[in-house]
Design an enzyme around this catalytic site. Sequence first.
Site, PDB file in Angstrom:
ATOM      1  N   ASP A 188       3.885   2.781  -3.694  1.00 27.53           N
ATOM      2  CA  ASP A 188       3.642   1.395  -3.313  1.00 27.53           C
ATOM      3  C   ASP A 188       3.756   0.507  -4.552  1.00 27.53           C
ATOM      4  O   ASP A 188       2.953   0.635  -5.483  1.00 27.53           O
ATOM      5  CB  ASP A 188       2.240   1.283  -2.699  1.00 27.53           C
ATOM      6  CG  ASP A 188       2.028   0.010  -1.913  1.00 27.53           C
ATOM      7  OD1 ASP A 188       2.961  -0.812  -1.849  1.00 27.53           O
ATOM      8  OD2 ASP A 188       0.935  -0.166  -1.350  1.00 27.53           O
ATOM      9  N   ASP A 189       4.785  -0.345  -4.591  1.00 16.71           N
ATOM     10  CA  ASP A 189       4.987  -1.286  -5.703  1.00 16.71           C
ATOM     11  C   ASP A 189       5.459  -0.617  -6.994  1.00 16.71           C
ATOM     12  O   ASP A 189       5.343  -1.204  -8.071  1.00 16.71           O
ATOM     13  CB  ASP A 189       3.703  -2.074  -6.018  1.00 16.71           C
ATOM     14  CG  ASP A 189       3.385  -3.139  -4.983  1.00 16.71           C
ATOM     15  OD1 ASP A 189       3.964  -3.087  -3.888  1.00 16.71           O
ATOM     16  OD2 ASP A 189       2.542  -4.011  -5.270  1.00 16.71           O
TER      17      ASP A 189
ATOM     18  N   CYS B 213       5.901  -5.205   1.245  1.00 19.02           N
ATOM     19  CA  CYS B 213       5.430  -3.973   1.890  1.00 19.02           C
ATOM     20  C   CYS B 213       5.743  -3.883   3.375  1.00 19.02           C
ATOM     21  O   CYS B 213       6.460  -2.980   3.815  1.00 19.02           O
ATOM     22  CB  CYS B 213       3.921  -3.839   1.696  1.00 19.02           C
ATOM     23  SG  CYS B 213       3.377  -3.891  -0.019  1.00 19.02           S
TER      24      CYS B 213
ATOM     25  N   LYS C 275      -0.973   4.874   3.545  1.00 23.58           N
ATOM     26  CA  LYS C 275      -0.877   3.473   3.966  1.00 23.58           C
ATOM     27  C   LYS C 275       0.029   3.316   5.196  1.00 23.58           C
ATOM     28  O   LYS C 275       1.091   3.918   5.274  1.00 23.58           O
ATOM     29  CB  LYS C 275      -0.327   2.654   2.795  1.00 23.58           C
ATOM     30  CG  LYS C 275       0.091   1.236   3.126  1.00 23.58           C
ATOM     31  CD  LYS C 275       0.538   0.517   1.870  1.00 23.58           C
ATOM     32  CE  LYS C 275       1.163  -0.839   2.185  1.00 23.58           C
ATOM     33  NZ  LYS C 275       1.422  -1.634   0.985  1.00 23.58           N
TER      34      LYS C 275
ATOM     35  N   HIS D 285       0.093  -0.300   7.308  1.00 26.11           N
ATOM     36  CA  HIS D 285       0.446  -1.717   7.134  1.00 26.11           C
ATOM     37  C   HIS D 285       1.502  -2.189   8.134  1.00 26.11           C
ATOM     38  O   HIS D 285       2.356  -3.022   7.816  1.00 26.11           O
ATOM     39  CB  HIS D 285       0.934  -1.984   5.703  1.00 26.11           C
ATOM     40  CG  HIS D 285       0.632  -3.384   5.242  1.00 26.11           C
ATOM     41  ND1 HIS D 285       1.077  -3.900   4.046  1.00 26.11           N
ATOM     42  CD2 HIS D 285      -0.062  -4.395   5.833  1.00 26.11           C
ATOM     43  CE1 HIS D 285       0.668  -5.138   3.906  1.00 26.11           C
ATOM     44  NE2 HIS D 285      -0.030  -5.477   4.983  1.00 26.11           N
TER      45      HIS D 285
ATOM     46  N   HIS E 273      -0.344   0.291  -6.208  1.00 25.62           N
ATOM     47  CA  HIS E 273      -0.674  -1.075  -5.808  1.00 25.62           C
ATOM     48  C   HIS E 273      -1.993  -1.482  -6.453  1.00 25.62           C
ATOM     49  O   HIS E 273      -2.896  -0.667  -6.599  1.00 25.62           O
ATOM     50  CB  HIS E 273      -0.779  -1.128  -4.283  1.00 25.62           C
ATOM     51  CG  HIS E 273      -0.707  -2.502  -3.693  1.00 25.62           C
ATOM     52  ND1 HIS E 273      -1.701  -3.443  -3.865  1.00 25.62           N
ATOM     53  CD2 HIS E 273       0.235  -3.097  -2.927  1.00 25.62           C
ATOM     54  CE1 HIS E 273      -1.367  -4.551  -3.216  1.00 25.62           C
ATOM     55  NE2 HIS E 273      -0.182  -4.370  -2.649  1.00 25.62           N
TER      56      HIS E 273
ATOM     57  N   ASP F 118       8.517   1.473  -1.960  1.00 23.67           N
ATOM     58  CA  ASP F 118       8.847   0.538  -0.874  1.00 23.67           C
ATOM     59  C   ASP F 118       9.627  -0.678  -1.361  1.00 23.67           C
ATOM     60  O   ASP F 118      10.321  -1.325  -0.587  1.00 23.67           O
ATOM     61  CB  ASP F 118       7.591   0.112  -0.098  1.00 23.67           C
ATOM     62  CG  ASP F 118       6.491  -0.459  -0.981  1.00 23.67           C
ATOM     63  OD1 ASP F 118       6.634  -0.456  -2.223  1.00 23.67           O
ATOM     64  OD2 ASP F 118       5.467  -0.898  -0.424  1.00 23.67           O
ATOM     65  N   HIS F 119       9.528  -1.008  -2.659  1.00 17.69           N
ATOM     66  CA  HIS F 119      10.295  -2.119  -3.253  1.00 17.69           C
ATOM     67  C   HIS F 119      10.032  -2.103  -4.745  1.00 17.69           C
ATOM     68  O   HIS F 119       9.402  -1.169  -5.265  1.00 17.69           O
ATOM     69  CB  HIS F 119       9.909  -3.472  -2.640  1.00 17.69           C
ATOM     70  CG  HIS F 119       8.429  -3.692  -2.547  1.00 17.69           C
ATOM     71  ND1 HIS F 119       7.642  -3.866  -3.658  1.00 17.69           N
ATOM     72  CD2 HIS F 119       7.586  -3.732  -1.484  1.00 17.69           C
ATOM     73  CE1 HIS F 119       6.386  -4.017  -3.283  1.00 17.69           C
ATOM     74  NE2 HIS F 119       6.317  -3.929  -1.971  1.00 17.69           N
TER      75      HIS F 119
ATOM     76  N   LYS G 244       9.108  -7.544  -7.173  1.00 16.53           N
ATOM     77  CA  LYS G 244       8.519  -7.632  -5.830  1.00 16.53           C
ATOM     78  C   LYS G 244       8.560  -9.062  -5.299  1.00 16.53           C
ATOM     79  O   LYS G 244       8.281 -10.015  -6.022  1.00 16.53           O
ATOM     80  CB  LYS G 244       7.069  -7.146  -5.889  1.00 16.53           C
ATOM     81  CG  LYS G 244       6.303  -7.263  -4.585  1.00 16.53           C
ATOM     82  CD  LYS G 244       4.875  -6.751  -4.733  1.00 16.53           C
ATOM     83  CE  LYS G 244       4.093  -6.901  -3.426  1.00 16.53           C
ATOM     84  NZ  LYS G 244       2.721  -6.351  -3.542  1.00 16.53           N
TER      85      LYS G 244
END
Length: 552
Positions: free
Chosen positions: A3-4, A43, A102, A104, A258, A310-311, A335
Amino acid sequence: MADDLGIGDLGCYGNNTLRTPNIDQLAEEGVRLTQHLAAAPLCTPSRAAFLTGRHSFRSGMEASNGYRALQWNAGSGGLPENETTFARILQQRGYATGLIGKWHQGVNCASRGDHCHHPLNHGFDYFYGMPFTLTNDCDPGRPPEVDAALRAQLWGYTQFLALGILTVAAGKTCGFISVSGRVVTGMACMLFLFFISWYSSFGFVRRWNCVLMRNHDVTEQPMVLEKTASLMLKEAVSYIERHKHGPFLLFLSLLHVHIPLVTTSAFLGKSQHGLYGDNVEEMDWLIGKILNAIEDNGLKNSTFTYFTSDHGGHLEARDGHSQLGGWNGIYKGGKGMGGWEGGIRVPGIFHWPGVLPAGRVIGEPTSLMDVFPTVVQLAGGEVPQDRVIDGHSLVPLLQGAEARSAHEFLFHYCGQHLHAARWHQRDSGSVWKVHYTTPQFHPEGAGACYGRGVCPCSGEGVTHHRPPLLFDLSRDPSEARPLTPDSEPLYHAVIARVGAAVSEHRHTLSPVPQQFSTSNILWKPWLQPCCGHFPFCSCHEDGDGTPRMPGL
């Protein structure tokens, strides 16, 4: 899926100061993609596209303006029930399907127990993790994050109105103002109702959003951050052991890296890059434990393993002079930026001993949306024929049967706004990138939008380029030198060809209900996941997995 995580945070992608030996070994033994791209720079939309193999705006999981990701567990927006995830297809093929970490993608639609957006309604038969996402609000020692600006505004209005009412009351008491006591009481009651209307949600963000669930049941509310990594690891290893005798899909959706970067004491202060580096190195350790579990259960040679983010890394995440977000290597942006490479270029590592060639590096353009048709093909299923699928199976490319990516064009969105498009000119090997809109960095030239959470997609904070900016990524991957008709003889031809592809792409778009509309985003108490009796939601999980209420 991290994540991130920035692509430049891993050793196998050029970082020589952070220690990521387990991920690096995965790359050495497998196939590493160097032009692997998220379909969105945030996200919720990125994960929606990953799960369904199609751009998130096709399912309404993108924003035209305003909110760009889900804000509450108790909102009514989320991944629509009519969307098909790769988990659902594998479940139909006889696979056990688990999601740990996660989500989301929303929880409920109309009532607390309908679970219309829940993982178990989207093809997963087991879920343990956060239905929402980590935010600074999950850590009582951090400043607020969810709608922080609106929260500050509402608190300011409340204080202003309270001061006004106190002034009126004082004036009445001193005889300066002739007003009835009922009016003053009525004004005070209205102020109280106004305060309650917003504080009931924003005053308890940690309790409402920072929860853990097992399947449909809330097990921790609020979650204890320090325990989360060990719980996720325990759940993932247990899932592998339970399903090792049959086909299974495990989507390990990591909470690392994150903010607020919750890191156990064993890793604090151990990296060269502060708290963020500590968190990255803990993530790598955790992944190593998962890979060990696969090997210890005799599954290494029969398991297809994939790692990504994710990015891009979150450049604006800072605490004073300390960087709390990732490093995107040589790539511009991060991001929230749908066009610049730093926001969408992510790690892509595939591992399957004996089937995929070890140590292979592929520079062809690929997408997170390609994972959907890839795993569906490997499971012997078929992708849906009743909708647009934007991804292409990577199996031929990974195995070496094909030398070129199936993507001739890729379209890069920020919210519902097309910011850029990429043309993979196969006969020449060039990868052209056309930017129609770019964010305005603040301060100018800073490379990010410091002072705001992420860069905007539209409005006054972006620049529309007429004519568009053109880069050749095969020669300028950092997007540092825009081409001109004087410097590039093919300038007009490339702009025209990409423009025609964009027009053709737009013909595939159709209107759908917007999941990020204000009515869907708002916190709704009747949708709030809760253990106990609402609004007194509180519980923790014992070692045997049983939720316990306080005092019991």
